[in-house]
Design a protein around this motif. Structure first.
Motif, PDB file in Angstrom:
ATOM      1  N   PRO A   1       0.795  -1.237   0.000  1.00  0.00           N
ATOM      2  CA  PRO A   1       0.000   0.000   0.000  1.00  0.00           C
ATOM      3  C   PRO A   1       0.823   1.280   0.000  1.00  0.00           C
TER       4      PRO A   1
ATOM      5  N   LYS B   1      -9.239  -3.086  -9.384  1.00  0.00           N
ATOM      6  CA  LYS B   1     -10.525  -2.970  -8.717  1.00  0.00           C
ATOM      7  C   LYS B   1     -11.269  -4.311  -8.699  1.00  0.00           C
TER       8      LYS B   1
ATOM      9  N   SER C   1     -12.452  -9.387   1.890  1.00  0.00           N
ATOM     10  CA  SER C   1     -11.478  -8.476   2.491  1.00  0.00           C
ATOM     11  C   SER C   1     -10.326  -9.200   3.172  1.00  0.00           C
TER      12      SER C   1
ATOM     13  N   GLU D   1      -6.442  -4.112   3.475  1.00  0.00           N
ATOM     14  CA  GLU D   1      -5.363  -3.129   3.606  1.00  0.00           C
ATOM     15  C   GLU D   1      -5.196  -2.299   2.339  1.00  0.00           C
ATOM     16  N   GLN D   2      -5.307  -2.953   1.197  1.00  0.00           N
ATOM     17  CA  GLN D   2      -5.161  -2.234  -0.064  1.00  0.00           C
ATOM     18  C   GLN D   2      -6.302  -1.240  -0.270  1.00  0.00           C
ATOM     19  N   ARG D   3      -7.496  -1.670   0.008  1.00  0.00           N
ATOM     20  CA  ARG D   3      -8.647  -0.782  -0.196  1.00  0.00           C
ATOM     21  C   ARG D   3      -8.601   0.430   0.724  1.00  0.00           C
ATOM     22  N   GLU D   4      -8.035   0.258   1.896  1.00  0.00           N
ATOM     23  CA  GLU D   4      -7.991   1.360   2.851  1.00  0.00           C
ATOM     24  C   GLU D   4      -6.782   2.268   2.654  1.00  0.00           C
ATOM     25  N   ASN D   5      -5.628   1.692   2.271  1.00  0.00           N
ATOM     26  CA  ASN D   5      -4.385   2.452   2.369  1.00  0.00           C
ATOM     27  C   ASN D   5      -3.568   2.605   1.091  1.00  0.00           C
ATOM     28  N   ASN D   6      -3.885   1.885   0.007  1.00  0.00           N
ATOM     29  CA  ASN D   6      -3.022   1.987  -1.162  1.00  0.00           C
ATOM     30  C   ASN D   6      -2.978   3.419  -1.684  1.00  0.00           C
TER      31      ASN D   6
ATOM     32  N   ARG E   1      -6.663   3.266  -3.412  1.00  0.00           N
ATOM     33  CA  ARG E   1      -7.546   3.024  -2.271  1.00  0.00           C
ATOM     34  C   ARG E   1      -8.974   3.427  -2.641  1.00  0.00           C
ATOM     35  N   ASP E   2      -9.920   2.975  -1.858  1.00  0.00           N
ATOM     36  CA  ASP E   2     -11.317   3.321  -2.097  1.00  0.00           C
ATOM     37  C   ASP E   2     -11.472   4.840  -2.196  1.00  0.00           C
TER      38      ASP E   2
END
Length: 309
Positions: free
Chosen positions: A189, A211, A218, A244-249, A253-254
């Motif tokens: 991330p 995506k 998750s 972790e990727q969705r929150e912090n990349n 991230r999202d």
């Protein structure tokens, strides 16, 4: 199988593992600091059947000499653990390291496989390197060419294959049990995502592929092919999770839109130099890890197109 159905099957496979009704793989990673590459040996805990993913052939660009120190570590581990290697898997035709798959096949066995879109890579780079008709552009250098959504087993481990183009046209992710081996699509991330400016690459496709991967459950463990040790971190890492990727990349991230990603990726890629080993790597890897055929003096040669890439 449609992309949506392939994703549904992969998600269901992971949920079976998480629920305890299917088995989780044993994973041992070997990291090559010279090329920042993580090679993975994945095995079934019940049958000891295994696959090697993204192996490394050591190559000295100054002398043009190859060696097998990195691959020998994999052989030693396979023999120590009594594993039966069924597959030598490539997530794509790498541009930053040479594959050791043919040598590993000689040592421990396994069918060599890659995504069927390798044909596009062979066609594009066959022209770039001005290969003659002796270079087959039909994927025949590999034992098997995977399609999106294809399923198979490693021992009793369920495997689903997903086509994730963008970095190259032929990138594949292998979902094995509750773990996904995603190649160069995404990094840790704090480093972001892969470049998309190689011939056949596409930033928009890369965004959509990532995506798609990030709609897996998750808890899914994501095993990466590279880590480049960004500022602020002093330890190489190669495992993360969908959550972790969705929150912090930092790139996808999202909340990051496709247009914002494409603009960022395209701008950033223009600042990047070509990988040090791109010339030997692509010429070898599009041949399934085999060196170009020796010329009349018995020596293999790497071609370097001038002022072309």
């Amino acid at each position: 199988m449609t992309k949506d159905l392939a994703l549904k099957e992969a998600s269901a496979q992971i949920r079976r593992v998480l629920a305890g009704s299917a088995i989780s793989p044993i994973i041992r990673t070997f990291f090559d600091e010279a090329t920042f590459t993580a090679s993975h040996v994945v095995s079934c805990p019940k049958t000891r059947c295994a696959a090697v993913i993204d192996s490394v052939l050591d190559y000295d660009p100054a002398s043009g000499r190859t060696s097998f120190a990195s691959a020998e570590q994999i052989v030693a581990y396979v023999k120590k653990e009594g594993l039966k290697v069924e597959w030598q898997l490539e997530t794509h035709a790498h541009a930053d390291h040479l594959s050791a798959a043919p040598w590993l096949q000689e040592q421990v066995g396994g069918k060599l496989a890659i995504g069927k879109e390798i044909l596009k890579v062979q066609e594009v780079f066959g022209k770039i390197f001005n290969e003659n008709t002796d270079f087959a552009r039909d994927g025949s250098q590999f034992d098997h060419l995977f399609t999106d959504g294809e399923q198979f087993k490693i021992g009793q481990l369920d495997v689903t294959v997903m086509h994730v183009p963008g970095h190259t046209p032929a990138d594949m992710a292998f979902i094995i049990g509750d773990a996904a081996f995603v190649g160069d699509t995404i990094f840790m991330p704090d480093f972001g995502t892969a470049r998309a400016d190689f011939p056949g690459g596409d930033a928009r496709e890369l965004y959509r592929s990532i995506k798609r991967l990030l709609t897996l459950p998750s808890e899914t463990r994501l095993f990466l092919c590279h880590d480049y040790l960004p500022a602020g971190r002093n330890q190489y890492l190669w495992m993360t999770s969908v959550a972790e990727q969705r929150e912090n990349n930092i790139h996808v991230r999202d909340g990051v839109s496709e247009e914002d990603f494409v603009k960022m990726r395209s701008t950033r890629d223009k600042t990047l130099s070509m990988p040090t080993l791109i010339m030997p790597s692509v010429q070898v890897n599009m041949r399934g890890g085999n060196l170009p055929a020796p010329e009349e003096n018995g020596v293999s040669y790497i071609r370097i197109p001038i002022n072309h890439l």
